[in-house]
Write an enzyme that holds these catalytic residues in place. Structure first.
Site, PDB file in Angstrom:
ATOM      1  N   ARG A   1      -3.506   2.559   8.736  1.00  0.00           N
ATOM      2  CA  ARG A   1      -3.805   1.279   8.072  1.00  0.00           C
ATOM      3  C   ARG A   1      -2.570   0.412   7.993  1.00  0.00           C
ATOM      4  O   ARG A   1      -1.455   0.908   7.861  1.00  0.00           O
ATOM      5  CB  ARG A   1      -4.273   1.506   6.637  1.00  0.00           C
ATOM      6  CG  ARG A   1      -5.524   2.311   6.489  1.00  0.00           C
ATOM      7  CD  ARG A   1      -5.721   2.608   4.998  1.00  0.00           C
ATOM      8  NE  ARG A   1      -6.665   3.677   4.779  1.00  0.00           N
ATOM      9  CZ  ARG A   1      -7.943   3.499   4.460  1.00  0.00           C
ATOM     10  NH1 ARG A   1      -8.411   2.292   4.292  1.00  0.00           N
ATOM     11  NH2 ARG A   1      -8.740   4.520   4.280  1.00  0.00           N
TER      12      ARG A   1
ATOM     13  N   MET B   1      -5.755  -7.582   8.310  1.00  0.00           N
ATOM     14  CA  MET B   1      -5.163  -6.825   9.414  1.00  0.00           C
ATOM     15  C   MET B   1      -5.975  -5.563   9.685  1.00  0.00           C
ATOM     16  O   MET B   1      -7.010  -5.359   9.071  1.00  0.00           O
ATOM     17  CB  MET B   1      -3.721  -6.524   9.093  1.00  0.00           C
ATOM     18  CG  MET B   1      -2.868  -7.782   9.194  1.00  0.00           C
ATOM     19  SD  MET B   1      -1.188  -7.454   8.786  1.00  0.00           S
ATOM     20  CE  MET B   1      -1.343  -6.832   7.169  1.00  0.00           C
TER      21      MET B   1
ATOM     22  N   LYS C   1       0.840  -1.204   0.000  1.00  0.00           N
ATOM     23  CA  LYS C   1       0.000   0.000   0.000  1.00  0.00           C
ATOM     24  C   LYS C   1       0.879   1.260   0.000  1.00  0.00           C
ATOM     25  O   LYS C   1       0.684   2.164  -0.815  1.00  0.00           O
ATOM     26  CB  LYS C   1      -0.913  -0.021   1.229  1.00  0.00           C
ATOM     27  CG  LYS C   1      -2.026   0.995   1.157  1.00  0.00           C
ATOM     28  CD  LYS C   1      -2.803   1.051   2.458  1.00  0.00           C
ATOM     29  CE  LYS C   1      -3.536  -0.218   2.782  1.00  0.00           C
ATOM     30  NZ  LYS C   1      -4.979  -0.133   2.660  1.00  0.00           N
TER      31      LYS C   1
ATOM     32  N   GLY D   1      -8.326  -7.436   4.178  1.00  0.00           N
ATOM     33  CA  GLY D   1      -9.162  -7.555   5.372  1.00  0.00           C
ATOM     34  C   GLY D   1      -8.547  -8.339   6.519  1.00  0.00           C
ATOM     35  O   GLY D   1      -9.201  -8.580   7.520  1.00  0.00           O
TER      36      GLY D   1
ATOM     37  N   CYS E   1      10.300 -37.986 -11.350  1.00  0.00           N
ATOM     38  CA  CYS E   1       8.924 -38.496 -11.407  1.00  0.00           C
ATOM     39  C   CYS E   1       8.257 -38.546 -10.037  1.00  0.00           C
ATOM     40  O   CYS E   1       7.127 -38.988  -9.920  1.00  0.00           O
ATOM     41  CB  CYS E   1       8.874 -39.860 -12.077  1.00  0.00           C
ATOM     42  SG  CYS E   1       9.724 -41.137 -11.139  1.00  0.00           S
TER      43      CYS E   1
ATOM     44  N   SER F   1      15.698 -41.536 -13.368  1.00  0.00           N
ATOM     45  CA  SER F   1      14.513 -40.766 -13.010  1.00  0.00           C
ATOM     46  C   SER F   1      14.507 -40.618 -11.490  1.00  0.00           C
ATOM     47  O   SER F   1      14.565 -41.612 -10.767  1.00  0.00           O
ATOM     48  CB  SER F   1      13.256 -41.491 -13.489  1.00  0.00           C
ATOM     49  OG  SER F   1      12.129 -40.734 -13.151  1.00  0.00           O
TER      50      SER F   1
ATOM     51  N   TYR G   1      13.664 -33.390 -17.866  1.00  0.00           N
ATOM     52  CA  TYR G   1      12.194 -33.290 -17.887  1.00  0.00           C
ATOM     53  C   TYR G   1      11.647 -33.515 -16.486  1.00  0.00           C
ATOM     54  O   TYR G   1      12.337 -34.049 -15.613  1.00  0.00           O
ATOM     55  CB  TYR G   1      11.571 -34.312 -18.868  1.00  0.00           C
ATOM     56  CG  TYR G   1      11.722 -35.747 -18.415  1.00  0.00           C
ATOM     57  CD1 TYR G   1      10.780 -36.329 -17.556  1.00  0.00           C
ATOM     58  CD2 TYR G   1      12.813 -36.514 -18.810  1.00  0.00           C
ATOM     59  CE1 TYR G   1      10.932 -37.631 -17.108  1.00  0.00           C
ATOM     60  CE2 TYR G   1      12.974 -37.812 -18.365  1.00  0.00           C
ATOM     61  CZ  TYR G   1      12.031 -38.359 -17.517  1.00  0.00           C
ATOM     62  OH  TYR G   1      12.176 -39.640 -17.059  1.00  0.00           O
TER      63      TYR G   1
ATOM     64  N   HIS H   1     -15.925  -9.085   0.702  1.00  0.00           N
ATOM     65  CA  HIS H   1     -14.925  -9.969   1.306  1.00  0.00           C
ATOM     66  C   HIS H   1     -15.003 -11.376   0.729  1.00  0.00           C
ATOM     67  O   HIS H   1     -14.008 -11.949   0.303  1.00  0.00           O
ATOM     68  CB  HIS H   1     -15.159  -9.997   2.829  1.00  0.00           C
ATOM     69  CG  HIS H   1     -14.214 -10.889   3.560  1.00  0.00           C
ATOM     70  ND1 HIS H   1     -14.532 -12.191   3.863  1.00  0.00           N
ATOM     71  CD2 HIS H   1     -12.961 -10.676   3.999  1.00  0.00           C
ATOM     72  CE1 HIS H   1     -13.506 -12.732   4.487  1.00  0.00           C
ATOM     73  NE2 HIS H   1     -12.546 -11.838   4.591  1.00  0.00           N
TER      74      HIS H   1
ATOM     75  N   ARG I   1      -3.102  -1.288  -6.471  1.00  0.00           N
ATOM     76  CA  ARG I   1      -2.182  -2.429  -6.462  1.00  0.00           C
ATOM     77  C   ARG I   1      -2.522  -3.279  -7.679  1.00  0.00           C
ATOM     78  O   ARG I   1      -3.609  -3.114  -8.262  1.00  0.00           O
ATOM     79  CB  ARG I   1      -2.331  -3.251  -5.183  1.00  0.00           C
ATOM     80  CG  ARG I   1      -3.704  -3.820  -5.043  1.00  0.00           C
ATOM     81  CD  ARG I   1      -3.936  -4.454  -3.695  1.00  0.00           C
ATOM     82  NE  ARG I   1      -5.365  -4.728  -3.585  1.00  0.00           N
ATOM     83  CZ  ARG I   1      -6.013  -4.973  -2.482  1.00  0.00           C
ATOM     84  NH1 ARG I   1      -5.373  -5.015  -1.355  1.00  0.00           N
ATOM     85  NH2 ARG I   1      -7.294  -5.211  -2.484  1.00  0.00           N
TER      86      ARG I   1
HETATM   87  C1  PEP Z   1       9.204 -41.985  -5.858  1.00  0.00           C
HETATM   88  O1  PEP Z   1       9.648 -42.667  -4.954  1.00  0.00           O
HETATM   89  O2  PEP Z   1       9.358 -40.757  -5.934  1.00  0.00           O
HETATM   90  C2  PEP Z   1       8.392 -42.597  -6.912  1.00  0.00           C
HETATM   91  C3  PEP Z   1       7.993 -41.902  -7.955  1.00  0.00           C
HETATM   92  O3  PEP Z   1       8.037 -43.879  -6.733  1.00  0.00           O
HETATM   93  P1  PEP Z   1       6.833 -44.349  -5.801  1.00  0.00           P
HETATM   94  O4  PEP Z   1       6.108 -43.151  -5.339  1.00  0.00           O
HETATM   95  O5  PEP Z   1       5.990 -45.228  -6.635  1.00  0.00           O
HETATM   96  O6  PEP Z   1       7.562 -45.066  -4.728  1.00  0.00           O
END
Ligand code: PEP
Ligand code: MG
Length: 923
Positions: free
Chosen positions: A107, A118, A37, A116, A872, A805, A892, A481, A365
């Protein structure tokens, strides 16, 4: 006195020269010092917009004040007094003056907006003397006494913690006594009486032990000294940083606790000085859907908080210029909308007041907006030439995209609309009606989805709003609100449904024009995208990626996949059935980064695996394997077909053995029942034998036991079966002219020898299938890195891997020694509360785990320069972690299908950030 500057001035001096002191090179920098502000007030003053003068006390002062146990740091009070004196000089008026008193607002204003959450005190500086000055100046006794009673009410509540209802009740009884309906029907004399009564309420309800500064002769007395009023109000604002609802809001919005809030002391301007005065809030574009139109509400003859409090029904901003007395100020406001958009190059949210025809800007803002609106505004602004594609991509908060992937009412559903209100926050929700936030929390705890139905929400409702599936109010506009908070949370909200007559004490709501009465527990559906309310449950559907979302994701991909702009990070999905595979593909996944094959062994098939594991003859084993082979091959045929031409990483069986076996505790109970009811001896003996065999396999620590590649090594036939199923599904599809691209991933490897051995076995199995089909099959073999030893030994393991992975679920579990199945409910919430952990490491990549990942990346790439490295685990779909992965140089990330669009956008933003473009993620 310390070197640090604690107070910054803004606005003009007595001769009309701007004397604003900026607290940083940019607004973004300044907001960490004087709050959002304060920084924006200074910015508006600098570009010549009409801002009431004032000063800001810094956030750092708040932090120092709080950490010293609510004690002002040395020298600060002198600096504040100087700024106050300077303000009095600039205005030619003094606080508390008997002739022409200066009044100020006090304020809060944190670096990130916390609407809202604070405290604010208005009309400060009034007392029994200065109220007469105000009356003399305005020639309006009613206005003077009304301002004074409002001040006492706000000050008592905000600064002294007196329940606001006590004051409201006093107003109501006076109105009843006089037989009038509205506050505006009360006369100056009435309000003067109320002032006396309010002071009495103050005296009776202020805790004298907690507030010795207002005690006179052992009794609490409303402070008449304006400088004391100011000091206490400043302290209260600093204190409000740590109030319960502000803490909860910060947690919800991932705002750090150690930023502190600024205090803004600003000259009061009045929107309640009659019909030439007004107050309002507005957005330069529509924050719900992004349409390029001015959007907001105003009230004639009203004061600041009246608009957002939803106490009176507001008028749409488009009508402001239609009121002759406000036309000129309205025109100026519409001009300022343009000035602000040109200056900030974004959609802005503003608060303004018109005092006797003169427009004042009280706040601006960058406007909070729904995902729908964020997309449209970003795309429109790029097309208007205001911002670049990169900036457009940066303007959308990836987490917010979730809102668009949120359910909508099934467009084909046959539904009868019960009532309609304002479409305040998009998405649809179905749930049981509840009338209080506490009930919403209770219902949610019992896993009963609910809709919070309120006349209007207030900051104390936050917990209920979080717990409910959706919010429905009978009052208040789109900037109320409920609307603002729901949009921020991405929760569906319909507000201002006037047909709804709520009696929260009776827990019922009548719907005017119908004979419907809603009771607690009745099921309703709400549609925040259109404002509809429907009795009963309507089917919900998930929308497809179209329109603006598709455009932004295309722009994001253009940036993300362009090698000339820096490293390319791919996005894949975790999916283990054809429907999810198709969904991921539709959401733009470039492949499947993890297909967990154990998810294909549920139900019927679990029994087949059990019979294999427990088999005591080769015949049973072979029959079980034969059945599994057929089933798995069928799975892979449909998966590879759905992902034709794209990589599918199939992970060999991973889970602990016990997950495939019947639960021994259940078996023991079954056995006892059989014995009790005198079942056949042979049946009892068979069960007992089964229990014995399962017992013999029970592990003390199954997560650290016979699982992952160890399972495939102990039972090589399982590995052979899976490899054969994968390879023959690929071979069959190939012979049908398709382009399957499976890869085989070995889980939970800790030594290079494990992978070396399994790799040889897998390649041999693939070759056998290739020979059988008379074709070449090239199926890469890689491994998960999900144990610290594997990460540390990646230079060895990498010799046998075509890809790595990172399984951060297990890697986090084993790096911390935290059981992933237990600790999230056991102590992680407490660790987060106590700040032992900053974030949940199972959601957002931990620094320690990341160190292992970096070692593994380096080791793997040294051993095999062509190695492809992805992620993953769950963190693969978390925006903060994706930034880290980009910086680490991961090839990835792979995440659940619904997070694929989020990951595509974040990966592009990470690349822009790595190229030096700052990401401004609106909190
Ligand atoms: C992991 O361990 O991050 C994974 C992807 O395998 P899971 O969750 O199946 O053990
Ligand atoms: Mg794992």
């Amino acid at each position: 006195m310390s070197e640090t500057k604690h107070v910054y001035r803004f606005g003009k001096d007595a001769s009309g020269n701007d004397v604003t002191e900026v607290a940083g090179n940019t607004v973004d920098e300044a907001k960490y010092v004087v709050g959002g502000k304060g920084a924006n007030l200074a910015e508006m003053a600098k570009i010549g917009l009409p801002v009431p003068p004032g000063f800001s006390i810094t956030c750092q002062t708040c932090v120092a004040y709080s950490s010293a146990g609510n004690v002002w740091p040395e020298g600060v009070l002198d600096e504040i007094d100087e700024a106050r004196k300077d303000l009095e000089e600039r205005m030619g008026k003094k606080l508390g003056d008997a002739e022409d008193p200066l009044l100020v607002s006090v304020r809060s204003g944190a670096p990130f907006s916390m609407p809202g959450m604070m405290d604010t005190v208005l009309n400060l500086g009034l007392n029994d003397v200065s109220v007469h000055g105000l009356i003399a100046q305005t020639e309006n006794p009613r206005f003077g006494w009304d301002s004074y009673r409002r001040f006492i009410q706000m000050f008592s509540n905000v600064v002294m913690g007196v329940d606001s209802d006590l004051f409201e009740n006093a107003i109501t009884s006076l109105k009843l006594k006089k037989g009038v309906k509205n506050d505006t029907d009360l006369t100056a004399e009435d309000l003067e009486k109320l002032v006396a009564e309010f002071k009495d309420i103050f005296a009776k309800n202020v805790d004298v032990k907690e507030h010795p500064e207002v005690v006179v002769d052992g009794r609490a007395v409303f402070p008449s000294d304006p400088y004391l009023q100011l000091r206490l109000a400043e302290q209260a604002v600093f204190g409000s940083w740590m109030n319960e609802r502000a803490i909860l809001y910060r947690k919800q919005n991932k705002i750090p606790d150690d930023l502190g809030t600024a205090v803004n002391v600003q000259v009061m301007v009045f929107g309640n000085k009659g019909d030439t005065s007004a107050t309002g809030v507005a957005f330069t574009r529509n924050p719900a859907d992004g349409t390029n139109e001015r959007y907001g509400d105003f009230l004639v003859n009203a004061q600041g908080e009246d608009v957002v409090a939803g106490i009176r029904n507001t008028e749409p901003i488009a009508d402001l210029r239609k009121i002759p007395a406000l036309e000129e100020a309205g025109n100026e406001l519409y001009h300022i909308f343009e000035v602000l958009e040109d200056h900030y190059r974004d959609m802005m949210d503003i608060e303004f007041t018109i005092e006797q025809g003169k427009l004042w800007m009280l706040q601006t803002r960058v406007g909070k907006r729904t995902a729908l609106s964020a997309l449209k505004v970003a795309i429109d602004m790029e097309r208007e030439g205001r911002i670049s594609k990169e900036e457009a991509v940066q303007r959308v908060n990836p987490e917010q995209l979730d809102q668009l992937l949120h359910p909508q009412l099934d467009p084909n559903a046959d539904l009868e609309v019960l009532a309609t209100g304002l479409n305040a926050s998009p998405g649809a929700a179905v749930g049981e009606v509840v009338f209080s936030s506490d009930d919403a929390v209770k219902f949610a705890e019992d896993n009963r989805p609910c809709i919070l139905v309120r006349w209007e929400t207030n900051p104390d409702d936050l917990k209920g709003m979080v717990a409910a599936e959706g919010i429905l109010t009978s009052h208040g506009g789109k900037t109320s609100h409920a609307a603002v908070i729901a949009r921020g949370m991405g929760a569906p909200c319909v507000c201002g449904v006037e047909a709804l007559k709520i009696d929260a004490t009776k827990k019922e709501a009548r719907v005017s024009g119908t004979d419907v009465v809603l009771h607690e527990g009745d099921v309703i559906s709400i549609d925040g995208t259109t404002g509809r309310v429907i009795l009963g449950s309507v089917a919900l559907v998930r929308p497809e990626l179209t329109g603006d979302l598709e455009t932004i994701l295309e722009w994001a991909d253009e940036i993300r996949l362009d090698p000339s702009r820096g490293a390319v990070m791919g996005v894949r999905a975790n999916a283990d059935n054809p429907a999810d595979a198709q969904l991921s593909r539709d959401f733009g996944a470039e492949g499947i980064g993890l297909c967990r094959t154990e998810h294909m062994f549920l139900g019927e098939r679990k029994q087949i695996i059990q019979s294999f594991i427990l088999a005591e003859s080769d015949g049973i084993k072979e029959r079980a394997l034969g059945k599994l082979l057929d089933a798995q091959k069928g799975d892979f045929l449909s998966m590879f077909e759905a992902m034709d031409g794209k990589t599918v990483i199939v992970r060999l069986l991973d889970p602990p053995l016990h997950e495939f076996l019947d639960n021994p505790r259940d078996l023991a109970v079954e056995l006892a029942h059989l014995e009790d009811k005198g079942a056949a001896k042979s049946e009892i003996a068979e069960k007992r034998d089964l229990l014995r065999r399962i017992d013999s396999m029970t592990e003390a620590n199954p997560m650290l036991g016979l699982r992952g590649c160890r399972l495939g090594i102990v039972y090589p036939e399982l590995t052979d079966m899976q490899v054969r199923a994968i390879a023959s599904a690929a071979a069959e599809l190939k012979s049908r002219g398709l382009d399957p691209k499976p890869e085989i991933m070995v889980p939970l490897v800790s030594t290079a020898n494990e992978l070396a051995m399994l790799r040889e076995q897998i390649l041999k199995g693939v070759q056998e299938v290739a020979d059988k089909y008379g074709m070449e099959l090239n199926i890469p073999v890689g491994t998960m890195i999900e144990l610290p030893r594997a990460a540390l030994e990646a230079d060895e393991i990498g010799q046998y891997a075509d890809f790595f992975s990172f399984g951060t679920n297990d890697l986090t579990q084993t790096t911390f020694g935290f059981s992933r199945d237990d600790v999230e409910s056991a102590f992680i919430p407490m660790y987060l509360r106590k700040k032992i952990l900053a974030t949940n490491p199972f959601e957002t990549l931990d620094d320690g785990v990341n160190k292992l990942i970096k070692i593994a990346l380096q080791g793997g790439r040294t051993a095999n320069p062509k190695i492809v490295c992805g992620v993953c685990g769950e963190t693969g779909g978390d925006p903060d972690s994706i930034h880290t992965y980009y910086d680490d140089g991961v090839d990835y990330v792979s995440c659940s299908p619904y997070r694929v669009p989020i990951a595509r956008l974040t990966a592009a933003q990470a690349k822009i950030a790595a190229n030096g473009g700052a990401i401004s993620r609106d909190k």
